[in-house]
Scaffold this motif. Structure first.
Motif, mmCIF file in Angstrom:
data_model
loop_
_atom_site.group_PDB
_atom_site.id
_atom_site.type_symbol
_atom_site.label_atom_id
_atom_site.label_comp_id
_atom_site.label_asym_id
_atom_site.label_seq_id
_atom_site.Cartn_x
_atom_site.Cartn_y
_atom_site.Cartn_z
ATOM 1 N N THR A 19 -24.698 -48.267 19.665
ATOM 2 C CA THR A 19 -23.713 -48.593 18.566
ATOM 3 C C THR A 19 -24.327 -47.826 17.272
ATOM 4 O O THR A 19 -25.768 -47.841 16.980
ATOM 5 C CB THR A 19 -23.659 -49.822 18.500
ATOM 6 O OG1 THR A 19 -22.637 -50.216 17.454
ATOM 7 C CG2 THR A 19 -24.981 -50.592 17.893
ATOM 8 N N LEU A 20 -23.588 -47.163 16.399
ATOM 9 C CA LEU A 20 -24.320 -46.499 15.281
ATOM 10 C C LEU A 20 -23.371 -46.434 14.220
ATOM 11 O O LEU A 20 -22.219 -46.896 14.280
ATOM 12 C CB LEU A 20 -24.445 -45.203 16.037
ATOM 13 C CG LEU A 20 -23.494 -44.552 16.395
ATOM 14 C CD1 LEU A 20 -22.587 -43.685 15.749
ATOM 15 C CD2 LEU A 20 -24.187 -43.072 17.359
ATOM 16 N N ILE A 21 -23.863 -45.824 12.935
ATOM 17 C CA ILE A 21 -23.037 -45.728 11.867
ATOM 18 C C ILE A 21 -22.403 -44.304 11.995
ATOM 19 O O ILE A 21 -23.368 -43.257 11.987
ATOM 20 C CB ILE A 21 -23.868 -45.792 10.551
ATOM 21 C CG1 ILE A 21 -24.432 -47.344 10.699
ATOM 22 C CG2 ILE A 21 -22.953 -45.680 9.398
ATOM 23 C CD1 ILE A 21 -23.351 -48.531 10.703
ATOM 24 N N ASP A 22 -21.120 -44.093 11.739
ATOM 25 C CA ASP A 22 -20.488 -42.780 11.579
ATOM 26 C C ASP A 22 -20.309 -42.712 10.084
ATOM 27 O O ASP A 22 -19.643 -43.534 9.513
ATOM 28 C CB ASP A 22 -19.165 -42.794 12.213
ATOM 29 C CG ASP A 22 -19.144 -42.485 13.831
ATOM 30 O OD1 ASP A 22 -19.962 -41.860 14.196
ATOM 31 O OD2 ASP A 22 -18.536 -43.089 14.446
ATOM 32 N N GLY A 41 -19.585 -47.788 14.683
ATOM 33 C CA GLY A 41 -18.763 -47.126 15.674
ATOM 34 C C GLY A 41 -19.991 -46.824 16.852
ATOM 35 O O GLY A 41 -20.740 -47.772 16.968
ATOM 36 N N GLY A 42 -19.659 -46.010 17.693
ATOM 37 C CA GLY A 42 -20.628 -45.829 18.716
ATOM 38 C C GLY A 42 -19.584 -45.950 20.266
ATOM 39 O O GLY A 42 -18.834 -46.923 19.867
ATOM 40 N N ALA A 43 -19.369 -44.988 20.986
ATOM 41 C CA ALA A 43 -18.453 -44.969 21.890
ATOM 42 C C ALA A 43 -18.269 -46.203 22.714
ATOM 43 O O ALA A 43 -17.168 -46.835 22.996
ATOM 44 C CB ALA A 43 -18.582 -43.847 22.990
ATOM 45 N N PRO A 44 -19.428 -46.808 23.308
ATOM 46 C CA PRO A 44 -19.543 -48.075 24.122
ATOM 47 C C PRO A 44 -18.725 -49.008 23.311
ATOM 48 O O PRO A 44 -17.987 -50.038 23.963
ATOM 49 C CB PRO A 44 -20.759 -48.363 24.494
ATOM 50 C CG PRO A 44 -21.663 -47.004 24.475
ATOM 51 C CD PRO A 44 -20.852 -46.318 23.167
#
Length: 329
Positions: A19-22, A41-44
């Motif tokens: 999980t990350l920041i876009d 976001g983050g795909a999972p």
């Protein structure tokens, strides 16, 4: 009411990964400097939020930094209805960041701050095994395979979930900048395939996943390796589905204006897996008519996603998806 093979599990869908920041462009300052908008976001987790919006019991396993971005992600994911009992917070590494540029067609390119990012540092001893062993569907992406110790944790989790009877879902989600080279990416991406029951790949990922760029042939290669259902997303052309029951194509839905394609594939997959989960059937038990309906439902979710900015914030709700495609789950 839940029924069938998933009903005795605590969770419908668990995902392990990043999980990350876009940070996406949001105009310019008065001084002419580019401004970025912080989008979680983050795909999972994008996928899980979409599945949660469809009424599924979801949970996330991953690692974030004890920093302002990590705390923001934790609160956002929890507020979206995803169980964060598997989320580990560390003082030793920063939360992963992605800086995104979007062209006039809404297509993206990336630059990552991940050297290392907290998501790559998830240790096998930090896995929430209750979540791993008590889900109907266990989902994994290849970004957990780029570095140790997360690689070992991911493999252990997949093996454990498989033994516990979970359906294993996989999204290679190939991001070249996060791999040492294409050869290493190919090796690690393919290492998960023996465990997989259902896979989503984009047409652009066929070559790295199978060695064949033709999506129909690539799907057959994956089917020959024992994967029950292969779904290839084709952008604005919809999706192609190949399974033991046969093959079919689901058409995309018209979009007046694409704002941002971030998370479109994740919305697609969250909606598709929600359909599988709510069916109460194993993937191999679904009819071709079922799979086509699920593909159409997923295409509707993706089309709604691209009309909004960001990852998690753009995940559609169930009512909107059902209204667009005319299918109720």
């Amino acid at each position: 009411m839940k029924k069938g093979v998933y009903e005795m599990k605590k969770y419908d869908i668990i995902a392990l990964g990043e999980t990350l920041i876009d940070f996406t462009p949001a105009g310019s300052s008065p001084a002419g400097m580019l401004l970025f908008e912080r989008n979680p976001g983050g795909a999972p987790v994008n996928m899980l939020v979409c599945a949660a919006n469809m009424g599924c019991r979801t949970g996330f396993i991953g690692k974030i930094g004890a920093d302002m971005q990590g705390r923001f992600l934790e609160e956002t994911i929890r507020s979206a209805g995803v169980d964060t009992g598997g989320l580990v917070i560390t003082d030793d590494f920063f939360t992963t960041l992605a800086f995104v540029t979007i062209d006039e067609q809404g297509e993206r390119s990336f630059s990552f701050a991940r050297k290392p990012g907290a998501d790559t540092q998830l240790d096998v001893n930090e896995l929430n095994m209750d979540m791993v062993q008590n889900t109907g569907i266990f989902h994994i992406g290849s970004l957990s395979m780029t570095d140790e110790p997360a690689r070992n944790a991911a493999l252990t989790a997949v093996e454990t979930a498989k033994k516990a009877g979970a359906t294993i879902s996989y999204d290679p989600n190939y991001r070249p900048l996060l791999w040492k080279d294409a050869s290493e990416a190919q090796k690690q991406i393919r290492s998960l395939l023996p465990y997989v029951d259902v896979i989503k790949i984009s047409d652009e990922e066929c070559a790295i996943t199978t060695g064949c760029a033709d999506y129909r042939k690539a799907a057959q290669i994956l089917r020959n390796q024992g994967i029950s259902c292969v779904v290839v997303t084709l952008g604005d052309k919809g999706a192609y589905i190949s399974a033991g029951q046969g093959e079919c194509e689901a058409d995309s839905f018209p979009v007046s204006a694409v704002v941002d394609t971030t998370g479109a594939g994740d919305a697609f997959w969250g909606a598709f897996l929600a359909c599988v989960s709510k069916s109460g059937k194993r993937v191999g038990e679904l009819s071709l008519e079922d799979l086509h309906a699920y593909g159409s439902f997923a295409c509707a979710a993706a089309s709604l996603c691209v009309q909004k900015r960001g990852g998690i914030p753009a995940m559609p709700d169930r009512e909107s998806v059902e209204a667009l495609c005319g299918y109720t789950i």
